[in-house]
Design a protein around this motif. Structure first.
Motif, PDB file in Angstrom:
ATOM      1  N   ARG A  69       0.867  -1.184   0.000  1.00  0.00           N
ATOM      2  CA  ARG A  69       0.000   0.000   0.000  1.00  0.00           C
ATOM      3  C   ARG A  69       0.898   1.227   0.000  1.00  0.00           C
ATOM      4  NH1 ARG A  69       0.186  -2.147   5.041  1.00  0.00           N
ATOM      5  NH2 ARG A  69       0.621  -0.765   6.771  1.00  0.00           N
ATOM      6  N   TRP A  70       0.345   2.325  -0.438  1.00  0.00           N
ATOM      7  CA  TRP A  70       1.107   3.567  -0.497  1.00  0.00           C
ATOM      8  C   TRP A  70       1.044   4.274   0.853  1.00  0.00           C
ATOM      9  CZ3 TRP A  70       4.254   4.855  -4.373  1.00  0.00           C
ATOM     10  CH2 TRP A  70       4.089   4.229  -5.597  1.00  0.00           C
ATOM     11  N   PHE A  71       2.204   4.459   1.458  1.00  0.00           N
ATOM     12  CA  PHE A  71       2.308   5.255   2.669  1.00  0.00           C
ATOM     13  C   PHE A  71       2.443   6.715   2.265  1.00  0.00           C
ATOM     14  CE2 PHE A  71       3.890   1.129   4.098  1.00  0.00           C
ATOM     15  CZ  PHE A  71       3.287   0.989   5.336  1.00  0.00           C
ATOM     16  N   SER A  72       1.941   7.620   3.105  1.00  0.00           N
ATOM     17  CA  SER A  72       2.110   9.048   2.834  1.00  0.00           C
ATOM     18  C   SER A  72       3.242   9.642   3.658  1.00  0.00           C
ATOM     19  CB  SER A  72       0.805   9.802   3.104  1.00  0.00           C
ATOM     20  OG  SER A  72       0.453   9.678   4.457  1.00  0.00           O
ATOM     21  N   LYS A  73       3.761   8.855   4.599  1.00  0.00           N
ATOM     22  CA  LYS A  73       4.892   9.291   5.419  1.00  0.00           C
ATOM     23  C   LYS A  73       5.881   8.143   5.515  1.00  0.00           C
ATOM     24  CE  LYS A  73       2.636  12.976   7.750  1.00  0.00           C
ATOM     25  NZ  LYS A  73       2.509  13.748   8.947  1.00  0.00           N
ATOM     26  N   ILE A  74       7.137   8.508   5.657  1.00  0.00           N
ATOM     27  CA  ILE A  74       8.189   7.515   5.513  1.00  0.00           C
ATOM     28  C   ILE A  74       8.448   6.678   6.776  1.00  0.00           C
ATOM     29  CG2 ILE A  74      10.239   8.844   6.115  1.00  0.00           C
ATOM     30  CD1 ILE A  74      11.358   7.763   3.354  1.00  0.00           C
ATOM     31  N   ASP A  75       8.097   7.163   7.962  1.00  0.00           N
ATOM     32  CA  ASP A  75       8.413   6.423   9.186  1.00  0.00           C
ATOM     33  C   ASP A  75       7.779   5.037   9.222  1.00  0.00           C
ATOM     34  OD1 ASP A  75      10.061   8.389  10.135  1.00  0.00           O
ATOM     35  OD2 ASP A  75       8.535   9.324  11.404  1.00  0.00           O
ATOM     36  N   ARG A  76       6.487   4.957   8.924  1.00  0.00           N
ATOM     37  CA  ARG A  76       5.821   3.647   8.927  1.00  0.00           C
ATOM     38  C   ARG A  76       6.343   2.776   7.794  1.00  0.00           C
ATOM     39  NH1 ARG A  76      -0.248   3.326  10.335  1.00  0.00           N
ATOM     40  NH2 ARG A  76       0.456   1.292  10.983  1.00  0.00           N
ATOM     41  N   ALA A  77       6.681   3.410   6.682  1.00  0.00           N
ATOM     42  CA  ALA A  77       7.249   2.665   5.562  1.00  0.00           C
ATOM     43  C   ALA A  77       8.604   2.070   5.953  1.00  0.00           C
ATOM     44  CB  ALA A  77       7.395   3.572   4.347  1.00  0.00           C
ATOM     45  N   LYS A  78       9.427   2.840   6.670  1.00  0.00           N
ATOM     46  CA  LYS A  78      10.725   2.329   7.123  1.00  0.00           C
ATOM     47  C   LYS A  78      10.551   1.120   8.026  1.00  0.00           C
ATOM     48  CE  LYS A  78      13.766   6.360   7.018  1.00  0.00           C
ATOM     49  NZ  LYS A  78      14.507   7.333   7.824  1.00  0.00           N
ATOM     50  N   ASP A  79       9.555   1.171   8.913  1.00  0.00           N
ATOM     51  CA  ASP A  79       9.303   0.036   9.801  1.00  0.00           C
ATOM     52  C   ASP A  79       9.003  -1.219   8.988  1.00  0.00           C
ATOM     53  OD1 ASP A  79       9.664   1.679  12.002  1.00  0.00           O
ATOM     54  OD2 ASP A  79       7.509   1.949  12.372  1.00  0.00           O
ATOM     55  N   GLU A  80       8.151  -1.081   7.974  1.00  0.00           N
ATOM     56  CA  GLU A  80       7.796  -2.231   7.142  1.00  0.00           C
ATOM     57  C   GLU A  80       8.996  -2.682   6.301  1.00  0.00           C
ATOM     58  OE1 GLU A  80       4.571  -3.199   3.706  1.00  0.00           O
ATOM     59  OE2 GLU A  80       3.787  -2.345   5.562  1.00  0.00           O
ATOM     60  N   ALA A  81       9.760  -1.732   5.791  1.00  0.00           N
ATOM     61  CA  ALA A  81      10.948  -2.071   5.000  1.00  0.00           C
ATOM     62  C   ALA A  81      11.941  -2.868   5.845  1.00  0.00           C
ATOM     63  CB  ALA A  81      11.589  -0.803   4.452  1.00  0.00           C
ATOM     64  N   LYS A  82      12.143  -2.446   7.071  1.00  0.00           N
ATOM     65  CA  LYS A  82      13.046  -3.170   7.973  1.00  0.00           C
ATOM     66  C   LYS A  82      12.485  -4.547   8.312  1.00  0.00           C
ATOM     67  CE  LYS A  82      15.122   0.912  10.041  1.00  0.00           C
ATOM     68  NZ  LYS A  82      15.157   1.796  11.211  1.00  0.00           N
ATOM     69  N   GLN A  83      11.191  -4.619   8.574  1.00  0.00           N
ATOM     70  CA  GLN A  83      10.564  -5.883   8.944  1.00  0.00           C
ATOM     71  C   GLN A  83      10.755  -6.933   7.855  1.00  0.00           C
ATOM     72  OE1 GLN A  83       6.329  -5.704   9.470  1.00  0.00           O
ATOM     73  NE2 GLN A  83       6.166  -7.857   9.993  1.00  0.00           N
ATOM     74  N   PHE A  84      10.562  -6.546   6.597  1.00  0.00           N
ATOM     75  CA  PHE A  84      10.611  -7.509   5.504  1.00  0.00           C
ATOM     76  C   PHE A  84      11.914  -7.472   4.701  1.00  0.00           C
ATOM     77  CE2 PHE A  84       5.870  -6.867   5.793  1.00  0.00           C
ATOM     78  CZ  PHE A  84       5.627  -8.101   6.394  1.00  0.00           C
ATOM     79  N   GLY A  85      12.820  -6.533   5.033  1.00  0.00           N
ATOM     80  CA  GLY A  85      14.073  -6.444   4.296  1.00  0.00           C
ATOM     81  C   GLY A  85      13.884  -6.008   2.859  1.00  0.00           C
ATOM     82  N   LEU A  86      12.940  -5.086   2.647  1.00  0.00           N
ATOM     83  CA  LEU A  86      12.625  -4.621   1.295  1.00  0.00           C
ATOM     84  C   LEU A  86      13.078  -3.178   1.104  1.00  0.00           C
ATOM     85  CD1 LEU A  86       8.942  -5.918   0.958  1.00  0.00           C
ATOM     86  CD2 LEU A  86      11.029  -6.948   0.007  1.00  0.00           C
ATOM     87  N   PRO A  87      13.413  -2.819  -0.140  1.00  0.00           N
ATOM     88  CA  PRO A  87      13.692  -1.416  -0.419  1.00  0.00           C
ATOM     89  C   PRO A  87      12.393  -0.629  -0.485  1.00  0.00           C
ATOM     90  CG  PRO A  87      13.830  -2.689  -2.433  1.00  0.00           C
ATOM     91  CD  PRO A  87      13.599  -3.672  -1.312  1.00  0.00           C
ATOM     92  N   MET A  88      12.516   0.680  -0.317  1.00  0.00           N
ATOM     93  CA  MET A  88      11.362   1.573  -0.436  1.00  0.00           C
ATOM     94  C   MET A  88      11.423   2.277  -1.778  1.00  0.00           C
ATOM     95  SD  MET A  88      11.193   3.331   3.335  1.00  0.00           S
ATOM     96  CE  MET A  88      12.943   3.737   3.378  1.00  0.00           C
ATOM     97  N   LEU A  89      10.286   2.347  -2.448  1.00  0.00           N
ATOM     98  CA  LEU A  89      10.135   3.176  -3.632  1.00  0.00           C
ATOM     99  C   LEU A  89       9.426   4.430  -3.164  1.00  0.00           C
ATOM    100  CD1 LEU A  89      10.256   3.561  -6.755  1.00  0.00           C
ATOM    101  CD2 LEU A  89       7.917   2.670  -6.778  1.00  0.00           C
ATOM    102  N   VAL A  90      10.127   5.559  -3.214  1.00  0.00           N
ATOM    103  CA  VAL A  90       9.557   6.832  -2.779  1.00  0.00           C
ATOM    104  C   VAL A  90       9.267   7.649  -4.034  1.00  0.00           C
ATOM    105  CG1 VAL A  90       9.878   8.892  -1.373  1.00  0.00           C
ATOM    106  CG2 VAL A  90      10.888   6.712  -0.640  1.00  0.00           C
ATOM    107  N   LEU A  91       8.001   7.982  -4.216  1.00  0.00           N
ATOM    108  CA  LEU A  91       7.547   8.689  -5.415  1.00  0.00           C
ATOM    109  C   LEU A  91       7.195  10.128  -5.076  1.00  0.00           C
ATOM    110  CD1 LEU A  91       6.512   8.738  -8.370  1.00  0.00           C
ATOM    111  CD2 LEU A  91       4.323   7.904  -7.476  1.00  0.00           C
ATOM    112  N   PHE A  92       7.809  11.041  -5.806  1.00  0.00           N
ATOM    113  CA  PHE A  92       7.477  12.459  -5.731  1.00  0.00           C
ATOM    114  C   PHE A  92       6.680  12.748  -6.995  1.00  0.00           C
ATOM    115  CE2 PHE A  92      11.232  11.814  -3.242  1.00  0.00           C
ATOM    116  CZ  PHE A  92      11.109  12.671  -2.160  1.00  0.00           C
ATOM    117  N   THR A  93       5.398  13.070  -6.836  1.00  0.00           N
ATOM    118  CA  THR A  93       4.516  13.177  -7.988  1.00  0.00           C
ATOM    119  C   THR A  93       3.604  14.392  -7.862  1.00  0.00           C
ATOM    120  OG1 THR A  93       3.005  11.875  -9.382  1.00  0.00           O
ATOM    121  CG2 THR A  93       2.737  11.650  -6.991  1.00  0.00           C
ATOM    122  N   GLY A  94       2.862  14.648  -8.890  1.00  0.00           N
ATOM    123  CA  GLY A  94       1.890  15.738  -8.909  1.00  0.00           C
ATOM    124  C   GLY A  94       0.740  15.339  -9.815  1.00  0.00           C
TER     125      GLY A  94
END
Length: 163
Positions: free
Chosen positions: A39-64
């Motif tokens: 799912r798309w996170f709107s803030k990076i802190d929760r995404a970092k927690d999930e990335a660490k939990q599963f050992g996955l990279p984060m795709l951070v999108l800056f869009t408009g």
């Protein structure tokens, strides 16, 4: 609701512990559940927690998506496609910062991240390790297959990432 879904998912797929090297850092991770839905996170802190939990990279999108035609194209041609979603479920933690017209940040974290990573065009996407370190950056749109191939090759170290 998210916590209840996570609990159900965890109970259905008890995690197996493994040690995995990610972006130069050894972290304890759990196996990515087969039924994980990225799912798309709107803030990076929760995404970092999930990335660490599963050992996955984060795709951070800056869009408009309200004003940038290339952002809409990326959304329509890649991010909304079944191939990308299936890949993301197993391989990525997703963060989206959707800027308003003129580059107006949706919140302070998005503005700070944009400055930290020198984002000056849209769409820009970053691959970050679970620790927030930049692995690679890109921009524009492609086919879902090409985009997936880029992510896969960069995260496996098969190509030199652009920075």
């Amino acid at each position: 609701q998210e916590d209840q879904d996570f609990i159900k998912q965890t109970l259905a797929n008890p995690p197996k512990e493994e040690v995995k090297e990610q972006a130069g850092e050894v972290a304890m991770t759990t196996k990515v559940p087969d039924n994980r839905k990225a799912r798309w996170f709107s803030k990076i802190d929760r995404a970092k927690d999930e990335a660490k939990q599963f050992g996955l990279p984060m795709l951070v999108l800056f869009t408009g998506t309200d004003w940038c035609p290339y952002c809409v194209k990326l959304e329509n041609d890649v991010l909304s496609k079944k191939e990308f979603k299936e890949f993301a479920n197993k391989s990525l933690v997703l963060v989206r910062y959707d800027f308003a017209g003129g580059g107006q940040a949706p919140h302070r974290e998005a503005a700070e991240s944009s400055k930290e990573y020198s984002v000056n065009s849209y769409p820009t996407y970053l691959l970050l390790g679970a620790d927030g370190k930049l692995i690679a950056r890109g921009g524009g749109s492609a086919s879902p297959e090409t985009f997936i191939q880029w992510v896969d090759m960069v995260t496996k170290g098969k190509v030199t990432p652009s920075r």
